[in-house]
Design a protein around this motif. Structure first.
Motif, PDB file in Angstrom:
ATOM      1  N   GLY A 128      51.763  34.726  38.130  1.00 15.62           N
ATOM      2  CA  GLY A 128      53.154  35.169  38.147  1.00 15.62           C
ATOM      3  C   GLY A 128      54.009  34.551  37.052  1.00 15.62           C
ATOM      4  N   ILE A 129      53.364  34.025  36.009  1.00 16.99           N
ATOM      5  CA  ILE A 129      54.116  33.437  34.891  1.00 16.99           C
ATOM      6  C   ILE A 129      54.417  34.529  33.877  1.00 16.99           C
ATOM      7  N   GLU A 130      55.688  34.682  33.524  1.00 22.49           N
ATOM      8  CA  GLU A 130      56.126  35.768  32.643  1.00 22.49           C
ATOM      9  C   GLU A 130      55.614  35.594  31.221  1.00 22.49           C
ATOM     10  N   ARG A 131      55.539  36.717  30.507  1.00 17.37           N
ATOM     11  CA  ARG A 131      55.175  36.722  29.097  1.00 17.37           C
ATOM     12  C   ARG A 131      56.108  35.787  28.314  1.00 17.37           C
ATOM     13  N   GLY A 132      55.512  34.898  27.524  1.00 20.03           N
ATOM     14  CA  GLY A 132      56.297  34.001  26.699  1.00 20.03           C
ATOM     15  C   GLY A 132      56.628  32.684  27.377  1.00 20.03           C
ATOM     16  N   GLU A 133      56.519  32.635  28.711  1.00 23.13           N
ATOM     17  CA  GLU A 133      56.743  31.377  29.426  1.00 23.13           C
ATOM     18  C   GLU A 133      55.554  30.471  29.149  1.00 23.13           C
ATOM     19  N   SER A 134      55.809  29.214  28.779  1.00 20.19           N
ATOM     20  CA  SER A 134      54.684  28.410  28.313  1.00 20.19           C
ATOM     21  C   SER A 134      54.046  27.577  29.420  1.00 20.19           C
ATOM     22  N   VAL A 135      52.746  27.409  29.305  1.00 19.01           N
ATOM     23  CA  VAL A 135      51.993  26.541  30.207  1.00 19.01           C
ATOM     24  C   VAL A 135      51.411  25.448  29.338  1.00 19.01           C
ATOM     25  N   PHE A 136      51.815  24.202  29.608  1.00 21.98           N
ATOM     26  CA  PHE A 136      51.423  23.070  28.784  1.00 21.98           C
ATOM     27  C   PHE A 136      49.898  22.957  28.686  1.00 21.98           C
ATOM     28  N   LEU A 137      49.396  22.717  27.527  1.00 18.51           N
ATOM     29  CA  LEU A 137      47.985  22.582  27.170  1.00 18.51           C
ATOM     30  C   LEU A 137      47.261  23.915  27.092  1.00 18.51           C
ATOM     31  N   LEU A 138      47.403  24.779  28.090  1.00 22.01           N
ATOM     32  CA  LEU A 138      46.722  26.080  28.037  1.00 22.01           C
ATOM     33  C   LEU A 138      47.168  26.851  26.798  1.00 22.01           C
ATOM     34  N   ASP A 139      48.495  26.934  26.573  1.00 23.53           N
ATOM     35  CA  ASP A 139      49.021  27.688  25.428  1.00 23.53           C
ATOM     36  C   ASP A 139      48.658  27.048  24.095  1.00 23.53           C
ATOM     37  N   GLN A 140      48.675  25.725  24.042  1.00 24.69           N
ATOM     38  CA  GLN A 140      48.480  25.040  22.767  1.00 24.69           C
ATOM     39  C   GLN A 140      47.014  24.856  22.416  1.00 24.69           C
ATOM     40  N   LEU A 141      46.168  24.647  23.412  1.00 25.74           N
ATOM     41  CA  LEU A 141      44.793  24.265  23.103  1.00 25.74           C
ATOM     42  C   LEU A 141      43.736  25.268  23.550  1.00 25.74           C
ATOM     43  N   GLY A 142      44.114  26.225  24.393  1.00 27.59           N
ATOM     44  CA  GLY A 142      43.144  27.197  24.914  1.00 27.59           C
ATOM     45  C   GLY A 142      42.387  27.918  23.816  1.00 27.59           C
ATOM     46  N   PHE A 143      43.135  28.370  22.791  1.00 27.68           N
ATOM     47  CA  PHE A 143      42.477  29.139  21.722  1.00 27.68           C
ATOM     48  C   PHE A 143      41.523  28.270  20.891  1.00 27.68           C
ATOM     49  N   VAL A 144      41.834  26.975  20.769  1.00 26.70           N
ATOM     50  CA  VAL A 144      40.959  26.072  20.006  1.00 26.70           C
ATOM     51  C   VAL A 144      39.637  25.870  20.754  1.00 26.70           C
ATOM     52  N   VAL A 145      39.751  25.578  22.043  1.00 28.66           N
ATOM     53  CA  VAL A 145      38.553  25.332  22.854  1.00 28.66           C
ATOM     54  C   VAL A 145      37.690  26.598  22.922  1.00 28.66           C
ATOM     55  N   ALA A 146      38.330  27.747  23.183  1.00 32.42           N
ATOM     56  CA  ALA A 146      37.571  28.994  23.301  1.00 32.42           C
ATOM     57  C   ALA A 146      36.947  29.385  21.963  1.00 32.42           C
ATOM     58  N   GLY A 147      37.684  29.205  20.879  1.00 32.84           N
ATOM     59  CA  GLY A 147      37.157  29.537  19.557  1.00 32.84           C
ATOM     60  C   GLY A 147      35.927  28.709  19.241  1.00 32.84           C
ATOM     61  N   LEU A 148      36.022  27.403  19.444  1.00 27.52           N
ATOM     62  CA  LEU A 148      34.887  26.519  19.154  1.00 27.52           C
ATOM     63  C   LEU A 148      33.700  26.841  20.063  1.00 27.52           C
ATOM     64  N   ALA A 149      33.979  27.246  21.306  1.00 36.36           N
ATOM     65  CA  ALA A 149      32.905  27.617  22.233  1.00 36.36           C
ATOM     66  C   ALA A 149      32.172  28.861  21.725  1.00 36.36           C
ATOM     67  N   PHE A 150      32.913  29.850  21.228  1.00 37.07           N
ATOM     68  CA  PHE A 150      32.287  31.061  20.686  1.00 37.07           C
ATOM     69  C   PHE A 150      31.463  30.748  19.441  1.00 37.07           C
ATOM     70  N   GLY A 151      31.914  29.784  18.668  1.00 37.47           N
ATOM     71  CA  GLY A 151      31.209  29.444  17.433  1.00 37.47           C
ATOM     72  C   GLY A 151      29.995  28.555  17.676  1.00 37.47           C
ATOM     73  N   TRP A 152      29.880  28.037  18.904  1.00 42.56           N
ATOM     74  CA  TRP A 152      28.862  27.033  19.233  1.00 42.56           C
ATOM     75  C   TRP A 152      27.434  27.416  18.828  1.00 42.56           C
ATOM     76  N   PRO A 153      27.006  28.680  19.006  1.00 43.72           N
ATOM     77  CA  PRO A 153      25.631  29.024  18.597  1.00 43.72           C
ATOM     78  C   PRO A 153      25.377  28.748  17.114  1.00 43.72           C
ATOM     79  N   LEU A 154      26.415  28.798  16.292  1.00 48.89           N
ATOM     80  CA  LEU A 154      26.218  28.590  14.852  1.00 48.89           C
ATOM     81  C   LEU A 154      26.488  27.162  14.402  1.00 48.89           C
ATOM     82  N   ALA A 155      27.568  26.558  14.906  1.00 51.99           N
ATOM     83  CA  ALA A 155      27.915  25.196  14.497  1.00 51.99           C
ATOM     84  C   ALA A 155      28.638  24.491  15.635  1.00 51.99           C
ATOM     85  N   GLN A 156      28.344  23.205  15.772  1.00 53.52           N
ATOM     86  CA  GLN A 156      28.934  22.435  16.865  1.00 53.52           C
ATOM     87  C   GLN A 156      29.763  21.283  16.289  1.00 53.52           C
ATOM     88  N   PRO A 157      31.056  21.215  16.666  1.00 52.69           N
ATOM     89  CA  PRO A 157      31.839  20.061  16.217  1.00 52.69           C
ATOM     90  C   PRO A 157      31.293  18.780  16.848  1.00 52.69           C
TER      91      PRO A 157
END
Ligand code: CTP
Ligand code: MG
Length: 174
Positions: free
Chosen positions: A112-141
Motif C-alpha cells: 500500500g505504499i504509493e508511487r514515489g514514496e520511498s522505502v529506506f534501503l529498498l529504493d537505494q540498494l535494491g537495484f544494485v543487489v539485483a543487478g549484481l545477482a543477475f550478473g553473477w553467472p559471468l562475474a562475481q564481486p
C-alpha cells in the motif's frame, strides 16, 4: 601504483556504470505509458504503478548496454579485469537492475505504499543487489567490492539529494 588497487577501482567502476546508468536514464527518459499498462493486481492495487514506464525501462537497458558494449570494444582490458565479456555482463547488470526495481515497486504496491514514496534501503540498494545477482553467472564481486558498491551508492544518494535540494529541485534535503 598497487595493481590490486587498480584492479579494485576498475572492477567496481565497471560494475557501477551500467547499474547507475540504467536507473538514471530511466529517470531522464521515463514518461508516457506505464509498463504495467495501468493494470491492477489481484489485491486491486496497481501491479507496478505509473513510476515504471515503457520508455524509461527501454532507455535504461538500451543506454547502459550500449555503454558497456562501447567500453568493451574500446578497452579489451575490461574482459581481463572482469574475466568476462563486459558487453554481456553490463547488459545482465542492467536487466537485473530493472528487475530489482520492478520487484521493489511490486512489493511497495502490495504494502500500500504509493508511487514515489520511498522505502529506506529498498529504493537505494535494491537495484544494485539485483543487478549484481543477475550478473553473477559471468562475474562475481568480491566481498570488499560488494560492500564498497553498497556504501558508495548510499553516499552518492545522500549527496545527490542534497545537491538537488540546494538546486531547489527537491523540497527536502533527503
Ligand atoms: N522511471 C521510468 N521507468 C522505470 C524506472 C523509472 O520511467 N523503469 C522514471 C519514472 O518517471 C519514475 C522515476 O524514473 O518516477 C524515478 O524512478 P523510481 O524512483 O524507481 O520510481 P518511483 O516514481 O519512485 O516509483 P516507485 O514508488 O514505484 O518506486
Ligand atoms: Mg522512487
Amino acid at each position: 601504483m598497487n595493481p590490486d588497487f587498480i584492479l579494485f577501482v576498475a572492477r567496481a567502476s565497471l560494475m557501477a556504470i551500467p547499474l547507475y546508468l540504467c536507473n538514471s536514464m530511466a529517470l531522464v527518459f521515463g514518461k508516457g505509458k506505464p509498463i504495467d499498462f495501468g493494470k491492477n493486481f489481484t489485491d486491486g492495487k496497481r501491479l507496478l504503478g505509473d513510476g515504471k514506464t515503457i520508455r524509461g525501462t527501454i532507455a535504461g537497458i538500451a543506454i547502459s548496454s550500449a555503454a558497456a558494449l562501447a567500453l568493451s570494444a574500446i578497452f579489451p582490458e575490461t574482459a581481463v579485469f572482469l574475466n568476462a565479456n563486459y558487453a554481456l555482463y553490463g547488459t545482465l547488470l542492467a536487466i537485473g537492475a530493472v528487475a530489482g526495481d520492478f520487484a521493489g515497486s511490486f512489493a511497495k504496491r502490495r504494502m500500500g505504499i504509493e508511487r514515489g514514496e520511498s522505502v529506506f534501503l529498498l529504493d537505494q540498494l535494491g537495484f544494485v543487489v539485483a543487478g549484481l545477482a543477475f550478473g553473477w553467472p559471468l562475474a562475481q564481486p568480491t566481498e570488499l567490492e560488494f560492500i564498497f558498491l553498497l556504501a558508495f551508492t548510499m553516499l552518492a544518494h545522500v549527496i545527490g539529494n542534497r545537491i538537488a535540494f540546494l538546486a531547489k529541485i527537491k523540497k527536502v534535503p533527503w
